[in-house]
Structures are given as C-alpha cells and as structure tokens.
Design an enzyme around this catalytic site. Structure first.
Site, PDB file in Angstrom:
ATOM      1  N   ASP A 116       0.841  -1.181   0.000  1.00 56.09           N
ATOM      2  CA  ASP A 116       0.000   0.000   0.000  1.00 56.09           C
ATOM      3  C   ASP A 116       0.886   1.245   0.000  1.00 56.09           C
ATOM      4  OD1 ASP A 116      -3.214   0.428   0.799  1.00 56.09           O
ATOM      5  OD2 ASP A 116      -1.936   2.163   1.192  1.00 56.09           O
ATOM      6  N   GLU A 119     -19.143  -4.796   5.025  1.00 58.83           N
ATOM      7  CA  GLU A 119     -18.472  -4.262   6.203  1.00 58.83           C
ATOM      8  C   GLU A 119     -19.252  -4.651   7.451  1.00 58.83           C
ATOM      9  OE1 GLU A 119     -17.191  -0.211   6.108  1.00 58.83           O
ATOM     10  OE2 GLU A 119     -16.790  -0.273   3.946  1.00 58.83           O
ATOM     11  N   ASN A 167     -25.085  -5.502  -6.737  1.00 61.81           N
ATOM     12  CA  ASN A 167     -25.259  -4.303  -5.932  1.00 61.81           C
ATOM     13  C   ASN A 167     -26.471  -3.485  -6.363  1.00 61.81           C
ATOM     14  OD1 ASN A 167     -23.162  -4.847  -4.227  1.00 61.81           O
ATOM     15  ND2 ASN A 167     -21.701  -3.474  -5.187  1.00 61.81           N
ATOM     16  N   CYS A 211     -52.930  -9.497 -14.868  1.00 59.70           N
ATOM     17  CA  CYS A 211     -52.672  -9.109 -13.479  1.00 59.70           C
ATOM     18  C   CYS A 211     -51.563  -8.064 -13.342  1.00 59.70           C
ATOM     19  CB  CYS A 211     -52.327 -10.337 -12.640  1.00 59.70           C
ATOM     20  SG  CYS A 211     -53.693 -11.492 -12.437  1.00 59.70           S
ATOM     21  N   LYS A 268     -48.817 -16.042 -22.204  1.00 60.16           N
ATOM     22  CA  LYS A 268     -48.092 -17.161 -21.605  1.00 60.16           C
ATOM     23  C   LYS A 268     -48.468 -18.435 -22.357  1.00 60.16           C
ATOM     24  CE  LYS A 268     -47.838 -17.405 -17.084  1.00 60.16           C
ATOM     25  NZ  LYS A 268     -48.195 -17.656 -15.657  1.00 60.16           N
ATOM     26  N   ARG A 297     -54.932 -10.738 -23.204  1.00 58.66           N
ATOM     27  CA  ARG A 297     -54.987  -9.458 -22.522  1.00 58.66           C
ATOM     28  C   ARG A 297     -53.593  -8.960 -22.124  1.00 58.66           C
ATOM     29  NH1 ARG A 297     -59.151 -10.893 -17.888  1.00 58.66           N
ATOM     30  NH2 ARG A 297     -57.989 -12.850 -18.105  1.00 58.66           N
TER      31      ARG A 297
END
Length: 421
Positions: free
Chosen positions: A30, A162, A215, A269, A327, A334
């Site tokens: 680092d 974290e 995320n 729906c 489907k 509809r």
C-alpha cells in the site's frame, strides 16, 4: 502459496488477514506508510469485527507483512490480488486511475523480477471490458509477446459486507472467476480450496458485470421496500406485517422466479396492478419513483424485442411469430406483449403470420375478445395452422412462447425472444 495484496483498505486488509489465516504467506502492499506500519506491528489499520485478532496471529506466525515497495511483493509470488479503490468520477463512472497505476507497477515489477507465471486477480469493482481494454494492454505494453507466459489475468469480484467481512470471506454466496478463456485458474482454485460455495468460471465481462448486477439489485430491493413502507405508512397499514407475509413466500417472491432475462411482462394481473398501485401512490403522496418506472421499463423492453426481431431485415420480409398469448398454454391475449410486437411489425411493413395452437380467433369471448379487436383486429387473417406453415418461406421465425414441441424450427433464422443470450 505466496500471495501479494495490493491495496490495504477494507477489502484488501480483510483479504490479507483471512488468506494469511488460511496458511498462505501474504505480503500487503500500500502507498500508505501508516497502514504498512500498523500491519508490521501486528495491528489492523481498519475497524472490522475480528480483524485485529487475525492480523495479530498471522503476523506473529510470520505469515503476514506489509511494504510500500511493489517489487518486494512480486518476486517469487504465486498470486497477486488487486484491491485498490475505484471511486466515482465526476460523471458517475468509476475512476480507473488507481487500477491503471497499480497494473503499470505490477507489469514493470514482473518485467524486472518475474521468472514464473504470476496470476494477477482483480477484486476491485470495474466496468465490463476493463480486463481486455485496460489491464491486458498495460501488461502487453510492458511484457510484449511474453505476457501470457508471465502473467495470467483473472477477475474475481468480492462479496464482502463491512462489519461481517470475515464471515463473508469464509462463507461466500458464490465464487466467480473470470479468465481470458473462461477456464479455471490453478492459483484461484488453490486459494478457494475448502470454501463451500458454488464456483462459476466465466469470461472476463461476465465476471466484471456480476458485481454491478448484485449491488444494483440490492439497491432496488431497499428502494422497493422503502416505497412499500411509505405507502403502508400513508394508509395506516402495518409495514412489518406486510414484510412478514411477503418474505414468507420463497416459492415466488424470494426466489429465482421472474428473474431470468427474457420477455416483457403482460397478462391480466401484473400490468393493471402496477398501474393501480401507481395511482394509489399518487393519491396518497407516496413518491414511489421506482414503481412509477416499472411500466416504462417494460415498454422499453418491448421495443428492444422489436429491434432484435427485425435486425438486418428490410420491411416487407416475411416473418412467422410462434406464440401470441401472454403465456404458453393459455389463449389469454390481454396485455400480451406479443400482441404489441405483432402490431409493431405490421406497422413497420413486415409480412407477418402467427402460429399459436391455443388461440382461435373465433372462440375468444369477453374481455379477451374485446382486447383482440381493439389491439389486433386483423388477427383472424394473421393466424396460420400448423399444416400451412412453410418454413422455407420465412426470412425469420420469432419464438415468443414455446407452444408446440413438435414444431421443427429452422436453425440459423430462428430467434427465441423469450431468452436474452
């Protein structure tokens, strides 16, 4: 293994401590002399439950040290893990300067010291294409034709939270390894040995995009829950009980159902209930911006399907649509997104035929019949019987629903609109 960790922030420090705890020999690298000094004193530079003990034990055992010198972390190293930050740039994109700089330093160190194949695994969150368009070119500029003999680049997203990072490291929800050819990497296999999690070996871009998807989905869940919570509060409804009921449904609500990329939603729906909830929200001042965008997003996907269906074809081309109901296994038209697609194709001038053995225009009744006449009044002339289908005639076959397992679909000109590759 000898492992070098570049970047000693939350991800890098946790990774260094846990990997050293597994018995590997770890060097942390680092630019911060303060972080390096604390690691070398057996102390943690971050606050995270359990991390101080892990670092102290690993340092005392001689398995963990830190340095600011890149070269010291490369010589005789089996695996380098890059955990530097990718903060937001002013335009919202990731700032890739730290990735580019640490890659340049690793490449230069390999050119000076590297004598064996080094796996360089990136854990920082980066946009798809980064390995191919930024990282690999930097290595190739420094190492030339020797690049793939000296370095194997891997993208390995992390899934650490974290305050529970150590537990998450040892109990990952999944392990994703992105490589140049989508094949396993020996060093990563060794590193993850003993972890109980599904392993996915992918190409670079799939691995890079995984973290964004995860995320963003987590953010959507939080926003959705809070929008519902606001609506509950506005109407005197117990948000706690609504949540309890909602999450108890692991068959549909908290599950993989409705999560596979494919066709738009439709039917009797979902569209009407979303619109009704939008109205309720407007009426009570809920401010549900996520819910308000759902229908618009669905409409955008319908147009995307139209673009996929017609790419490379001139208007007038003969097309066959397989499946029309919203489907498979029903004749319910509809708010079927396939009705919308058919209408778009006709308006664009394509020669359209439709095959759906479950739909008989003469047998439709009630709202189903009314929807047909209002949205696709020419349906009777568009429907075709299976025995009348001449596959050689059509420039493209568009599968909207899998309605007939015995229908032979021509390879090369069939597009399954129910799946996005």
């Amino acid at each position: 293994m000898k492992v070098a960790i570049f970047g000693l922030g939350y991800v890098g420090c946790t990774s260094a401590a846990c990997i050293a705890g597994q018995g590997h020999d770890v060097t942390g690298i680092d630019v911060s002399e303060g972080k390096v000094a604390r690691i070398n004193a057996g102390e943690s530079p971050i606050t995270e439950p359990g991390i101080e003990e892990l670092i102290r034990e690993a340092h005392a055992a001689g398995r963990l040290r830190a340095t600011i010198t890149v070269g010291e972390g490369i010589a005789d190293t089996d695996l380098a893990i890059v955990c530097v930050g990718t903060p937001s740039a002013p335009d919202g994109a990731h700032n890739m300067s730290y990735i580019a700089e640490v890659t340049r330093q690793i490449a230069a160190a390999v050119a000076r010291h590297g004598a064996k194949n080094l796996t360089v695994a990136y854990r920082s969150t980066v946009r798809p294409g980064t390995m191919e368009e930024l990282v690999l070119p930097i290595f190739q500029a420094a190492l030339g034709e020797r690049t793939h003999d000296l370095v194997e680049v891997v993208y390995n997203p992390e899934f650490l939270r974290e305050s529970s990072a150590i537990w998450d490291f040892n109990n990952p929800p999944k392990i994703v390894i992105g490589t140049r050819d989508g094949q396993p990497n020996a060093a990563m296999t060794e590193l993850n040995k003993g972890l109980d999690a599904p392993v996915f070996n992918t190409g670079y871009r799939e691995a890079e995009f995984t973290k964004f998807v995860d995320n963003s989905w987590h953010a959507v869940k939080v926003a959705f829950a809070n929008e519902i919570g606001r609506l509950c509060a506005r109407q005197g409804i117990s948000a706690r009980q609504i949540h309890e009921v909602f999450v108890s449904d692991t068959k549909l609500n908290i599950s993989s159902y409705y999560m596979r990329p494919g066709g738009p939603f439709g039917g009797s729906c979902l569209p009407k209930d979303v619109r009704a909830l939008q109205f309720i929200s407007s009426d009570v001042g809920g401010g549900t911006h996520l819910l308000d965008s759902v229908i618009r997003s669905n409409e955008a996907h319908k147009h995307f399907q139209f673009e996929v269906a017609t790419e490379g074809l001139e208007p007038g081309a003969p097309l066959l649509m397989v499946g029309l109901a919203f489907k498979a296994g029903t004749d319910d038209l509809r708010e079927s997104p396939h009705i919308d697609l058919a209408r778009k194709l006709l308006r664009a001038g394509y020669d359209l035929a439709i095959y759906d053995p479950n739909v008989d225009a003469t047998q439709l009744v009630g709202q189903n019949l009314g929807y047909m006449y209002s949205q696709l009044p020419s349906l009777k002339t568009l429907l075709i019987a299976k025995g009348d289908i001449d596959m050689d005639r059509y420039a493209r076959v568009l599968v909207c629903n899998k309605v007939d397992d015995t229908l032979v679909l021509p390879a090369g000109k069939t597009i399954d609109l129910g799946r996005i590759a």
